[in-house]
Design a protein around this motif. Structure first.
Motif, mmCIF file in Angstrom:
data_model
loop_
_atom_site.group_PDB
_atom_site.id
_atom_site.type_symbol
_atom_site.label_atom_id
_atom_site.label_comp_id
_atom_site.label_asym_id
_atom_site.label_seq_id
_atom_site.Cartn_x
_atom_site.Cartn_y
_atom_site.Cartn_z
ATOM 1 N N LEU A 1 0.875 -1.138 -0.095
ATOM 2 C CA LEU A 1 0.175 0.015 -0.106
ATOM 3 C C LEU A 1 0.869 1.323 0.024
ATOM 4 O O LEU A 1 0.674 2.204 -0.827
ATOM 5 C CB LEU A 1 -1.010 -0.093 1.176
ATOM 6 C CG LEU A 1 -2.069 -1.123 1.037
ATOM 7 C CD1 LEU A 1 -2.796 -1.285 2.340
ATOM 8 C CD2 LEU A 1 -3.205 -0.774 0.186
ATOM 9 N N ASP A 2 1.900 1.336 0.665
ATOM 10 C CA ASP A 2 2.879 2.191 0.771
ATOM 11 C C ASP A 2 3.520 2.701 -0.481
ATOM 12 O O ASP A 2 3.557 3.764 -1.197
ATOM 13 C CB ASP A 2 4.085 1.972 1.693
ATOM 14 C CG ASP A 2 4.900 3.359 1.928
ATOM 15 O OD1 ASP A 2 4.347 4.147 2.224
ATOM 16 O OD2 ASP A 2 6.112 3.054 1.984
ATOM 17 N N LEU A 3 3.988 1.405 -1.433
ATOM 18 C CA LEU A 3 4.518 1.774 -2.763
ATOM 19 C C LEU A 3 3.450 2.157 -3.641
ATOM 20 O O LEU A 3 3.625 3.252 -4.586
ATOM 21 C CB LEU A 3 4.967 0.386 -3.426
ATOM 22 C CG LEU A 3 6.264 -0.075 -2.811
ATOM 23 C CD1 LEU A 3 6.797 -1.463 -3.435
ATOM 24 C CD2 LEU A 3 7.352 0.801 -2.588
ATOM 25 N N LEU A 4 2.012 1.937 -3.562
ATOM 26 C CA LEU A 4 1.050 2.366 -4.327
ATOM 27 C C LEU A 4 0.873 3.760 -3.977
ATOM 28 O O LEU A 4 0.637 4.638 -4.861
ATOM 29 C CB LEU A 4 -0.250 1.535 -4.238
ATOM 30 C CG LEU A 4 -0.065 0.074 -4.733
ATOM 31 C CD1 LEU A 4 -1.192 -1.114 -4.136
ATOM 32 C CD2 LEU A 4 -0.302 0.015 -6.278
ATOM 33 N N ALA A 5 0.772 4.086 -2.947
ATOM 34 C CA ALA A 5 0.744 5.547 -2.395
ATOM 35 C C ALA A 5 1.668 6.529 -2.800
ATOM 36 O O ALA A 5 1.305 7.698 -3.285
ATOM 37 C CB ALA A 5 0.398 5.455 -0.969
#
Ligand SMILES: [Zn+2]
Length: 316
Positions: free
Chosen positions: A273-277
């Motif tokens: 989720l962090d990479l996507l954000a």
């Protein structure tokens, strides 16, 4: 409104809020991606849906109430030997969303242990969240095979999981390439700086240290075994591959070539989720369609197509 799956998918008009048990939260689902595990036929009718995004409507943890959340699918005991060794995904007493006795996320309301919720940043849309399980699997695979140690890696597949793995791993190791059959996927690879070859044009020289198999390529297992070097590692990224499309993995070749077979399943959702954000993946290009839960049967048909991109179900 919910989906019921017992080999075939049907729509059930009923919709009821479940009663959360102690330590559980009530989540109103807004959207849910169809994962490769959701396509497996399992025993008995059940509501499928490993992963879901929604709004936490009730929880003992007050800060979570009203927040957008993503649901981690594996419910673990926290006390067995595997949990204590940090392998909670493999808990001896685990339950999984969408597998008996737990109903999954392809419905309006879900009850799930509060510790299985990840609070989402407001900036992250449902479409990006739908890719999180795949990005998590790519992160996990890259760590298991130590892709940053610069081995020669080939990914056999054209589906969304193959594309995400290729993008993620290319950032760590430029020797990663994807072997597929769909020309339109190669345009995406070019845009992302990912090396690619058509399956019909690739030499089976037996020189790759690691070959990952996703789906979307005919006879992927046979091709993979032709690409890998003796004592190389063969990584399976989805449950249907080994016995799925085309010829199965040939045990004779595995023994003769002393190939190591590695299964890769759940990865770290919060890191994904962090990479996507941070905008590391081009979300729109990786989505096949968004459909409503009531369109579940069509959605399943799309998700089952060999080179499918991500299909997402919306609750309303
Ligand atoms: Zn456990």
């Amino acid at each position: 409104m919910r989906l019921i799956f017992d080999g075939t998918v049907r729509v059930d008009e009923r919709s009821r809020a479940c009663e959360p048990a102690a330590g559980e939260a009530l989540v109103r689902i807004t959207s849910a991606p169809i994962d490769c595990w959701d396509l497996r036929s399992a025993d008995g009718p059940r509501v499928p849906g490993r992963f879901g995004v929604g709004v936490c409507e009730h929880a003992e943890t007050r800060e979570l109430v009203g927040r957008r959340v993503m649901i981690r699918p594996v419910i673990s005991c926290g006390g067995c030997d595997l949990c204590l060794r940090g392998l909670r995904e493999h808990c001896r007493d685990r339950q999984i969303m969408g597998e008996a006795p737990r109903d999954g996320c392809f419905q309006r309301w879900v009850c799930v242990p509060t510790e299985n919720l990840i609070a989402l940043p407001e900036s992250l849309g449902d479409e990006a969240c739908a890719l999180a399980p795949l990005v998590a699997r790519a992160i996990h695979a890259a760590r298991r095979i130590r892709v940053d140690a610069r081995p020669f890696v080939t990914i056999v597949g054209d589906d969304v999981q193959a594309l995400i793995c290729a993008q993620h791993m290319t950032r760590m190791n430029a020797a990663v390439r994807i072997v597929g059959q769909q020309r339109r996927r190669f345009e995406l690879c070019e845009r992302w700086g990912v090396r690619h070859r058509h399956a019909d044009e690739v030499g089976r020289r037996g020189d790759q240290d690691i070959v990952l198999i996703s789906s979307g390529v005919e006879d992927a297992c046979e091709l993979a075994v032709g690409l890998i070097r003796p004592r190389g590692r063969l990584v399976l990224l989805a449950p249907a591959i080994a016995g799925g499309q085309g010829k199965r993995l040939d045990p004779e070749r595995i023994v003769e070539q002393e190939i190591e077979v590695v299964g890769v399943d759940q990865g770290p959702l919060d890191e994904a989720l962090d990479l996507l954000a941070r905008g590391q993946f081009e979300t729109e290009a990786l989505l096949e369609r968004r459909l409503l839960i009531r369109e579940g049967p069509i959605a399943y048909e799309m998700a089952r197509a060999p080179a499918s991109l991500q299909v997402v179900l919306d609750a309303a």
